[in-house]
Design a protein around this motif. Structure first.
Motif, PDB file in Angstrom:
ATOM      1  N   LEU A 191       0.590  -1.278   0.255  1.00  0.00           N
ATOM      2  CA  LEU A 191      -0.016  -0.368   0.197  1.00  0.00           C
ATOM      3  C   LEU A 191       0.958   0.996   0.147  1.00  0.00           C
ATOM      4  N   LEU A 192       1.714   1.323   1.012  1.00  0.00           N
ATOM      5  CA  LEU A 192       3.200   2.357   1.332  1.00  0.00           C
ATOM      6  C   LEU A 192       3.562   2.304  -0.561  1.00  0.00           C
ATOM      7  N   PHE A 193       3.893   0.970  -1.177  1.00  0.00           N
ATOM      8  CA  PHE A 193       4.730   1.121  -2.397  1.00  0.00           C
ATOM      9  C   PHE A 193       3.482   2.208  -3.710  1.00  0.00           C
ATOM     10  N   SER A 194       2.192   1.537  -2.913  1.00  0.00           N
ATOM     11  CA  SER A 194       1.092   2.162  -4.497  1.00  0.00           C
ATOM     12  C   SER A 194       0.541   3.292  -3.803  1.00  0.00           C
ATOM     13  N   GLU A 215       4.098   9.544  -8.045  1.00  0.00           N
ATOM     14  CA  GLU A 215       5.267   9.781  -8.470  1.00  0.00           C
ATOM     15  C   GLU A 215       4.711   9.476 -10.250  1.00  0.00           C
ATOM     16  N   GLU A 216       3.098   9.264 -10.522  1.00  0.00           N
ATOM     17  CA  GLU A 216       2.662   9.808 -11.726  1.00  0.00           C
ATOM     18  C   GLU A 216       1.847  11.166 -11.964  1.00  0.00           C
ATOM     19  N   TYR A 217       2.304  11.525 -10.508  1.00  0.00           N
ATOM     20  CA  TYR A 217       0.757  12.820 -10.237  1.00  0.00           C
ATOM     21  C   TYR A 217       2.321  14.350 -10.497  1.00  0.00           C
ATOM     22  N   LEU A 218       3.361  13.602  -9.733  1.00  0.00           N
ATOM     23  CA  LEU A 218       4.434  14.697 -10.215  1.00  0.00           C
ATOM     24  C   LEU A 218       5.141  14.493 -11.550  1.00  0.00           C
ATOM     25  N   GLU A 219       5.018  13.363 -12.291  1.00  0.00           N
ATOM     26  CA  GLU A 219       5.426  13.765 -13.592  1.00  0.00           C
ATOM     27  C   GLU A 219       4.000  14.456 -14.736  1.00  0.00           C
TER      28      GLU A 219
END
Length: 188
Positions: free
Chosen positions: A119-122, A128-132
């Motif tokens: 869950l932490l990894f997700s 990361e997806e948001y920042l990208e």
């Protein structure tokens, strides 16, 4: 290597990583084959072992616009379709022959129930997806085509030559002729 990718997050033990990666299926993808097509569902995630992929959208008149590229040693999915269980608004296609390691969404959800670290990894991947996405929006609004091209060269110099010019031009929002002029300006 996929082990190094997961180790870089400093979330999992080596044993947890080894137990996790055994759930991935190795798939060979030929040039121009699709990982997902626009309008289809996406219930899998892939780790790009080698090769380059492009994400693009198609308009009703058949015009394709490149949104982003996926390079080796990164995860890849049609993220909004994956998390929403809706159909994909993008297609993801191999630019060259590639090898990917694929895991099903159901298996990821199982792992999340077994171990909170998933869950932490997700959450980390979602951030990361948001920042990208945010970086891409800012880039589109404030950077010239030359600046965007130089950034690609800086980030992925070994793979940029594998991307056909018409895909690069589409990604940069310019014509192929303009891209040719930009490439003449850039010195390696």
């Amino acid at each position: 290597m996929i082990e190094d990718y997961f180790k870089s997050y400093k979330i999992f033990t080596d044993t947890e990583i080894q137990n996790f990666i055994k759930h991935f299926e190795v798939k060979q993808v030929k040039k121009n084959d699709f990982f997902v097509k626009q309008g289809a569902t996406c219930n899998k995630v892939a780790y790009v072992n080698n090769g380059v992929f492009r994400s693009f959208t198609s308009s009703q008149n058949g015009e394709n616009t490149s949104c982003c590229f996926r390079f080796p040693h990164k995860l890849m999915t049609a993220y909004s379709a994956f998390i929403s269980n809706n159909t994909s608004q993008e297609s993801i296609q191999a630019i060259c022959d590639a090898e990917i390691l694929v895991i099903d969404k159901n298996k990821l959800e199982e792992l999340g129930k077994e171990n909170y670290k998933w869950l932490l990894f997700s959450k980390t991947i979602a951030e990361e997806e948001y920042l990208e996405l945010e970086q891409r929006i800012f880039q589109l609004q404030s950077k010239s085509a030359l600046q965007k091209y130089n950034q690609l060269l800086l980030d992925q110099p070994e793979y940029i030559q594998q991307i056909p010019l018409h895909y690069l031009a589409s990604y940069l929002g310019i014509t192929q002729r303009h891209l040719s002029r930009i490439r003449k300006e850039v010195t390696f």
